[in-house]
Design a protein around this motif. Structure first.
Motif, PDB file in Angstrom:
ATOM      1  N   VAL B 206       0.869  -1.180   0.000  1.00 61.36           N
ATOM      2  CA  VAL B 206       0.000   0.000   0.000  1.00 61.36           C
ATOM      3  C   VAL B 206       0.901   1.223   0.000  1.00 61.36           C
ATOM      4  O   VAL B 206       1.795   1.341   0.843  1.00 61.36           O
ATOM      5  CB  VAL B 206      -0.913   0.006   1.254  1.00 61.36           C
ATOM      6  N   GLU B 207       0.705   2.104  -0.969  1.00 56.54           N
ATOM      7  CA  GLU B 207       1.512   3.316  -1.042  1.00 56.54           C
ATOM      8  C   GLU B 207       0.610   4.536  -1.004  1.00 56.54           C
ATOM      9  O   GLU B 207      -0.382   4.592  -1.720  1.00 56.54           O
ATOM     10  CB  GLU B 207       2.290   3.349  -2.356  1.00 56.54           C
ATOM     11  N   ASN B 208       0.978   5.499  -0.175  1.00 56.92           N
ATOM     12  CA  ASN B 208       0.234   6.752  -0.143  1.00 56.92           C
ATOM     13  C   ASN B 208       1.236   7.854   0.084  1.00 56.92           C
ATOM     14  O   ASN B 208       1.831   7.943   1.158  1.00 56.92           O
ATOM     15  CB  ASN B 208      -0.834   6.712   0.958  1.00 56.92           C
ATOM     16  N   GLY B 209       1.486   8.663  -0.917  1.00 55.68           N
ATOM     17  CA  GLY B 209       2.436   9.755  -0.763  1.00 55.68           C
ATOM     18  C   GLY B 209       3.777   9.241  -0.294  1.00 55.68           C
ATOM     19  O   GLY B 209       4.385   8.393  -0.945  1.00 55.68           O
ATOM     20  N   PRO B 210       4.233   9.709   0.873  1.00 57.11           N
ATOM     21  CA  PRO B 210       5.565   9.336   1.330  1.00 57.11           C
ATOM     22  C   PRO B 210       5.656   7.945   1.969  1.00 57.11           C
ATOM     23  O   PRO B 210       6.736   7.471   2.269  1.00 57.11           O
ATOM     24  CB  PRO B 210       5.862  10.397   2.401  1.00 57.11           C
ATOM     25  N   LEU B 211       4.536   7.296   2.206  1.00 55.59           N
ATOM     26  CA  LEU B 211       4.533   6.051   2.967  1.00 55.59           C
ATOM     27  C   LEU B 211       4.289   4.819   2.104  1.00 55.59           C
ATOM     28  O   LEU B 211       3.409   4.810   1.251  1.00 55.59           O
ATOM     29  CB  LEU B 211       3.439   6.140   4.046  1.00 55.59           C
ATOM     30  N   ASP B 265       9.393   8.391   3.192  1.00 56.40           N
ATOM     31  CA  ASP B 265      10.270   9.387   2.605  1.00 56.40           C
ATOM     32  C   ASP B 265       9.512  10.700   2.724  1.00 56.40           C
ATOM     33  O   ASP B 265       8.768  11.078   1.826  1.00 56.40           O
ATOM     34  CB  ASP B 265      10.525   9.037   1.128  1.00 56.40           C
ATOM     35  N   TRP B 266       9.655  11.386   3.838  1.00 52.12           N
ATOM     36  CA  TRP B 266       8.789  12.511   4.159  1.00 52.12           C
ATOM     37  C   TRP B 266       9.580  13.676   4.700  1.00 52.12           C
ATOM     38  O   TRP B 266      10.315  13.496   5.657  1.00 52.12           O
ATOM     39  CB  TRP B 266       7.748  12.024   5.178  1.00 52.12           C
ATOM     40  N   SER B 268      12.320  15.248   4.101  1.00 55.61           N
ATOM     41  CA  SER B 268      13.741  14.983   4.338  1.00 55.61           C
ATOM     42  C   SER B 268      14.020  13.827   5.283  1.00 55.61           C
ATOM     43  O   SER B 268      15.166  13.431   5.424  1.00 55.61           O
ATOM     44  CB  SER B 268      14.491  16.223   4.858  1.00 55.61           C
ATOM     45  N   PHE B 269      13.042  13.299   5.948  1.00 58.94           N
ATOM     46  CA  PHE B 269      13.260  12.108   6.781  1.00 58.94           C
ATOM     47  C   PHE B 269      13.121  10.867   5.899  1.00 58.94           C
ATOM     48  O   PHE B 269      12.202  10.765   5.096  1.00 58.94           O
ATOM     49  CB  PHE B 269      12.234  12.015   7.913  1.00 58.94           C
ATOM     50  N   VAL B 270      14.028   9.922   6.091  1.00 59.73           N
ATOM     51  CA  VAL B 270      13.956   8.671   5.336  1.00 59.73           C
ATOM     52  C   VAL B 270      13.963   7.531   6.346  1.00 59.73           C
ATOM     53  O   VAL B 270      14.845   7.460   7.201  1.00 59.73           O
ATOM     54  CB  VAL B 270      15.170   8.502   4.394  1.00 59.73           C
ATOM     55  N   VAL B 271      12.964   6.684   6.285  1.00 63.12           N
ATOM     56  CA  VAL B 271      12.884   5.551   7.212  1.00 63.12           C
ATOM     57  C   VAL B 271      12.656   4.284   6.404  1.00 63.12           C
ATOM     58  O   VAL B 271      11.916   4.278   5.438  1.00 63.12           O
ATOM     59  CB  VAL B 271      11.710   5.738   8.208  1.00 63.12           C
ATOM     60  N   GLN B 272      13.331   3.214   6.798  1.00 66.70           N
ATOM     61  CA  GLN B 272      13.063   1.921   6.175  1.00 66.70           C
ATOM     62  C   GLN B 272      13.183   0.862   7.266  1.00 66.70           C
ATOM     63  O   GLN B 272      14.150   0.883   8.040  1.00 66.70           O
ATOM     64  CB  GLN B 272      14.068   1.630   5.057  1.00 66.70           C
ATOM     65  N   GLY B 296      17.265   7.929   8.329  1.00 69.63           N
ATOM     66  CA  GLY B 296      18.174   8.838   7.658  1.00 69.63           C
ATOM     67  C   GLY B 296      17.568  10.215   7.535  1.00 69.63           C
ATOM     68  O   GLY B 296      16.362  10.399   7.746  1.00 69.63           O
ATOM     69  N   TYR B 297      18.408  11.177   7.185  1.00 62.61           N
ATOM     70  CA  TYR B 297      17.919  12.549   6.993  1.00 62.61           C
ATOM     71  C   TYR B 297      18.624  13.153   5.793  1.00 62.61           C
ATOM     72  O   TYR B 297      19.844  13.090   5.685  1.00 62.61           O
ATOM     73  CB  TYR B 297      18.178  13.395   8.251  1.00 62.61           C
TER      74      TYR B 297
END
Lengths: 135, 399
Positions: B206-211, B265-266, B268-272, B296-297
Motif C-alpha cells: 500500500v503506497e500513499n504519498g511518502p509512505l 520518505d517525508w 527529508s526524513f527517510v525511514v526503512q 536517515g535525513y
C-alpha cells in the motif's frame, strides 16, 4: 514617496523573478476522456505507481524536467531516478519514454491516447489537451 | 528447458535490437538498454573470519575486498506494443565462487492484460522482502547493502515461474497485490544447495504519498542438496537416536517466511524497516525472527543514516538428552552443530552522497556482534566470537 518608490522597484523587478519559473502544463491525447487531473494523480504516472498512461519525459537534464519534478513531487532528479530504477530493474515496469523537445513530446502524446506528458504552457496548442497547470 | 527458453528470449531480443536500438521507448516496438552497478571496497578489522553477503564464497578481512559489495547489471527491455514486452537482465557479481560470474537475473515476457492486471512468465525476482526486487541495484537504496540480518534469511534471489500483479490507485493511495508461483535453486560456496519446489509468494503493498507498507507471505517446499545430513541421519539412527534423526529432515520440507516492511520518505526524513519471521518444518534449517530499522535525513545531496538490525534463532539450539561425553560425544556435537543458526545484531552508520543525478557515493561502517556463535561470518577461525567492524565505501551508478 518611499511607498511609491518601493512599488516602482517591485514593478520593475517582479517580472524578472517570475521569468525564472516556467508555467508547465500536463498534457494528454485530445480524445482522452479525462479533462482535469489532480497533481497527486499526475505524480502517480510520473513516479511509476500507475501504468494506465505511459509517462513521457523531457530530455534528461533539461531545466523543464527538473522543474516539473520539483514542483509536482518535491523530489530531486537523483531521487526520481532511484524510484524509477526500483521499478525498471526488477522488471515491474517500463522506463518512461523521453523526447528532446516539447514539440516532440506533443507529437508523441498526440499519436498515442495512452500517454501523458508535460510541456511549457507557452507551447500548448490544440494537438493535445491540458489536464493540469503546474504554476 | 529453461536454457531453451532463455536462448529463445535472447534471440528475440537480438532481433528487435538489430531492428532499432534507441535510448527510450516509443509508442512502437523498440529496445532499450539500461544498466546499474556498484564499485565498492569492503574491509574489516579482523583476519579471524570473513564478512560476506548472502551465499558468497569469500569475504572481506583486513585486506580490502571489492568482491563483497560490487556488481554490474545490464538489462534489455524490448517493447512490442502497449501491452507486451520482454525483459532480460544479466548480473555479474561474486557469489558461490571467489570469481566474478555472470547470471541471468531476469528473463521474462510481460503482458498487461488489462488496466489493473499484469502477467509475467519466466525468471523474476523472488518477492520475499520489501526491496527484494531491486536488492542488487545499489543506486535504488540508501544503504550499502541489503541488510544481512533479514536478507540472508531467504537465500534465493530469483524464481522461475509466473506472477500476476494487480495494481490500482484509489485516489492518492496505490494498492499492489502480487501472487507468484514457481521454483528456485541456489548453490552455495561449499557446493551444497537449496531448492524451492515450489515457492508461492503473496505480496500486498500500500503506497500513499511518502509512505509504503508491505506485507508478504512466502511458502515453500524446500530441499537441501548435497549436504552431510543424509550421513548424519544414518549415524544417528544406527546409534538409537531415530527421534533426533527425524528432526533433521532435508527433503521436500515445508517452510514459510512472513515479513512486514515499511518505507517513509517525508520532509527529508527517510525511514526503512522490516520485520520477518521464518518457520520451517525441520531443525536442519533454523526458525528465526529478524528485523532492522534505518533512519536517515536528507541534507540536500547528503543523506546520513543510522541502522540497527538483528537476527535471532527461535528453534532449539541443542538436542536435549544427547550425551556430552563418551564415545557418542562427537555425534552429539555434529547433531547440535547442525541445528544452530547464525545470530547477530548490527549497528551501522553511513552516508549517501548524490554527487551526480545518476551516481551516488556511499560510505558505511557496521559493527556486527555475534550472539552465541560466530554470527554468520564465513570461515571463522576457532575461538572467533566477534564483534567485528566492517567499513565499505563505493559508488553506485545507473545508466
Amino acid at each position: 514617496m518611499k511607498t511609491a518608490l518601493a512599488l516602482l522597484l517591485l514593478l520593475i523587478f517582479a517580472p524578472m523573478t517570475l521569468a525564472f519559473s516556467t508555467e508547465i502544463v500536463v498534457i494528454v491525447h485530445p480524445k482522452n476522456p479525462i479533462s482535469k487531473m489532480p497533481g497527486e494523480q499526475v505524480a502517480q504516472f510520473f513516479l511509476g505507481k500507475s501504468a494506465n498512461l505511459g509517462p513521457i519525459d523531457q530530455r534528461d537534464g533539461s531545466e523543464l524536467r527538473i522543474e516539473f519534478y520539483q514542483k509536482l513531487t518535491g523530489k530531486e532528479t537523483a531521487q526520481v531516478k532511484a524510484i524509477w530504477s526500483k521499478i525498471v530493474f526488477n522488471g515491474k515496469g517500463l522506463p518512461p519514454a523521453e523526447y528532446a523537445s516539447s514539440a516532440e513530446v506533443k507529437k508523441a502524446v498526440a499519436a498515442n491516447p495512452l500517454t501523458i506528458g508535460y510541456i511549457e504552457k507557452s507551447a500548448l496548442d490544440d494537438s493535445v489537451k491540458a489536464v493540469l497547470t503546474v504554476p | 528447458m529453461l536454457k531453451k527458453f532463455c536462448s529463445a528470449l535472447l534471440f528475440c531480443l537480438i532481433r528487435v535490437a538489430t531492428a532499432q536500438a534507441q535510448d527510450h521507448i516509443d509508442s512502437g516496438p523498440g529496445i532499450v538498454i539500461k544498466g546499474f552497478g556498484t564499485a565498492a571496497f569492503t574491509m574489516t578489522d579482523t583476519n579471524q573470519a570473513e564478512f560476506v553477503r548472502s551465499y558468497q564464497a569469500a569475504g572481506a578481512t583486513t585486506r580490502a575486498s571489492h568482491g563483497v559489495d560490487s556488481n554490474f547489471g545490464i538489462q534489455a527491455i524490448a517493447k512490442f506494443n502497449d501491452w507486451f514486452s520482454m525483459t532480460g537482465q544479466g548480473l555479474v557479481r561474486k557469489t558461490s565462487t571467489d570469481r566474478y560470474t555472470a547470471e541471468l537475473a531476469l528473463a521474462f515476457f510481460r503482458m498487461k492484460t488489462s488496466d489493473d492486471f499484469t502477467l509475467r512468465i519466466g525468471r523474476m525476482g523472488l518477492p520475499a522482502y520489501l526491496i527484494s526486487d531491486f536488492r542488487h541495484v545499489g543506486f535504488a537504496s540508501n544503504m550499502m547493502r541489503p541488510p544481512n540480518e533479514v536478507y540472508r534469511q531467504v537465500p534465493a534471489d530469483t524464481f522461475d515461474g509466473a506472477d500476476l500483479v494487480f495494481q490500482h490507485s484509489y485516489g492518492a493511495t496505490t494498492l499492489t497485490a502480487q501472487l507468484a508461483r514457481g521454483h528456485s535453486e541456489v548453490r552455495f560456496g561449499d557446493r551444497t544447495g537449496l531448492e524451492f519446489k515450489p515457492v508461492t509468494a503473496l505480496n500486498l503493498i500500500v503506497e500513499n504519498g511518502p509512505l509504503t507498507v508491505r506485507l508478504g507471505h512466502t511458502e515453500v517446499r524446500f530441499s537441501l542438496l548435497d549436504t552431510g545430513l543424509p550421513s548424519l541421519q544414518g549415524a544417528l539412527r544406527a546409534n538409537g537416536f531415530s527421534a533426533v534423526a527425524d528432526q533433521l529432515a532435508y527433503a521436500d520440507v515445508k517452510g514459510t517466511f512472513t515479513g512486514l516492511g515499511l518505507g517513509l520518505d517525508w520532509n527529508s526524513f527517510v525511514v526503512q524497516a522490516e520485520y520477518a519471521v521464518r518457520k520451517l518444518h525441520t531443525r536442519a534449517v533454523t526458525d528465526s525472527t529478524s528485523w532492522y530499522a534505518m533512519l536517515g535525513y536528507r541534507y540536500g545531496k547528503f543523506t546520513p543514516y543510522y541502522y540497527h538490525g538483528s537476527t535471532m534463532q527461535d528453534s532449539i539450539r541443542d538436542f536435549a538428552g544427547m550425551p556430552g561425553s563418551g564415545p557418542l560425544a562427537g555425534l552429539s556435537a555434529a547433531a547440535n552443530a547442525a541445528i544452530k543458526g547464525a545470530q547477530f545484531s548490527n549497528n551501522a552508520i553511513g552516508l549517501r552522497w548524490d554527487f551526480n543525478k545518476s551516481a551516488a557515493f556511499k560510505l558505511q561502517v557496521d559493527r556486527v556482534t555475534p550472539v552465541d556463535g560466530t554470527g554468520g561470518v564465513h570461515k571463522a577461525k576457532p575461538g572467533f566470537t566477534g564483534p567485528l567492524t566492517v567499513v565499505a565505501a563505493g559508488i553506485d551508478f545507473i545508466f
